[in-house]
Design a protein around this motif. Sequence first.
Motif, mmCIF file in Angstrom:
data_model
loop_
_atom_site.group_PDB
_atom_site.id
_atom_site.type_symbol
_atom_site.label_atom_id
_atom_site.label_comp_id
_atom_site.label_asym_id
_atom_site.label_seq_id
_atom_site.Cartn_x
_atom_site.Cartn_y
_atom_site.Cartn_z
ATOM 1 N N VAL A 211 0.844 -1.203 0.000
ATOM 2 C CA VAL A 211 0.000 0.000 0.000
ATOM 3 C C VAL A 211 0.882 1.257 0.000
ATOM 4 O O VAL A 211 1.846 1.349 0.768
ATOM 5 N N GLU A 212 0.560 2.205 -0.849
ATOM 6 C CA GLU A 212 1.324 3.451 -0.945
ATOM 7 C C GLU A 212 1.174 4.274 0.337
ATOM 8 O O GLU A 212 0.064 4.411 0.865
ATOM 9 N N ARG A 213 2.276 4.811 0.817
ATOM 10 C CA ARG A 213 2.261 5.659 2.017
ATOM 11 C C ARG A 213 2.441 7.114 1.596
ATOM 12 O O ARG A 213 3.477 7.483 1.025
ATOM 13 N N VAL A 214 1.445 7.934 1.877
ATOM 14 C CA VAL A 214 1.431 9.320 1.416
ATOM 15 C C VAL A 214 1.569 10.242 2.623
ATOM 16 O O VAL A 214 0.702 10.285 3.496
ATOM 17 N N ALA A 215 2.670 10.990 2.669
ATOM 18 C CA ALA A 215 2.902 11.917 3.774
ATOM 19 C C ALA A 215 2.122 13.213 3.547
ATOM 20 O O ALA A 215 2.138 13.786 2.451
ATOM 21 N N VAL A 216 1.411 13.662 4.587
ATOM 22 C CA VAL A 216 0.665 14.921 4.544
ATOM 23 C C VAL A 216 1.090 15.777 5.736
ATOM 24 O O VAL A 216 1.912 15.377 6.558
ATOM 25 N N SER A 217 0.521 16.979 5.829
ATOM 26 C CA SER A 217 1.011 17.959 6.797
ATOM 27 C C SER A 217 0.734 17.590 8.249
ATOM 28 O O SER A 217 1.443 18.027 9.157
#
Length: 361
Positions: A211-217
């Motif tokens: 699963v793709e890990r997407v960093a957000v603020s």
Amino acid sequence: MAEPTLEQLRAQIDGLDDQLQTLMNQRATLAQKVAEVKQATDGDAVFYRPEREAQVLRRVKERNTGPLDGETVARLFREIMSACLALEQRMKVAFLGPEGTFTHQAALKHFGHAVEAVSLGAIDEVFREVESGAVQYGVVPVENSTEGVVNHTLDSFMDSSLKICGEVDLRIHHHLLLGEHTQENRITRIYSHQQTLAQCRKWLDAHMPTVERVAVSSNAQAARRLKDEWNAAAIAGEMAAELYGLKIMHHNIEDRPDNTTRFIIIGRQDTPPSGQDKTSILVRMKNRPGALYHVLKPFKEHSVDLTRVESRPSRSGNWSYVFFIDFEGHRDDDRVGRVLAALEQEAMDIRFLGSYPRAVI
């Protein structure tokens, strides 16, 4: 003697509730009188006293006999004190937002729910709001037991005159959250803050390796994104789950069960001794061999315990080393005074960041 009936036990509880309510209102009345005295004697009266609150909460824990544990009782008193303080002056406290972040949770843990919590988008914005007087205090993260220091917070002190007047230790539990429309068997991405993804790396590698890990603020921003996405999940805390109406699919997925973040309270005034204090300073050293040795030597000579030492790149060619140092004791303590005097002989500059009570709850 016969055991009391259920009705009799409930009657006893009702009687105690009446007494508790009466006593809480008596305490609130005294808090109002304290405000009147302060205003009569000092036009710029300070209503929030970190050292006084720390002393009260310590006594609560020390005299507690159970069956409620000391931490639980101290948190109940924290809310009573918060409500009483709001009768004197309702404070505005800025925190690194958005709502539902761990910093938001830390602010409420430290100040109680009777404050006006103001969400801001960046650490330097929190510093600016406190410096301008738009809010009385700010709450920002400073270090995590897994991922280390928060450099933005340390760097903000280089250009600020604000003081540290308190700290909060918050045990961090990360949960995998799903939205109303999430299809559990078709999750292709996970949103969270970069540090949170790092703190859950082993769990994600074991359970969701593709699963793709997407960093957000922020974790709260991650939680908000799930509203309209059917193939995404988020990692955040319980407060964010409640605030944004999300389902917790997996609890406590952090790699280390003792994962803890330390937050600091920033304000504009110095804090008197509470009896169990810490001090933070910034030291700028000359460019010479053994600079760190000369920084640490006075602490050993005067038996002052260090709790943290961090170095940061200098922002000016005049500085070769900038050290942020936390240690036990208050600036007014004799031993601490001798350490600071010795450092003044070695350093280009020492900036006092604050003496403040150690975290109680």
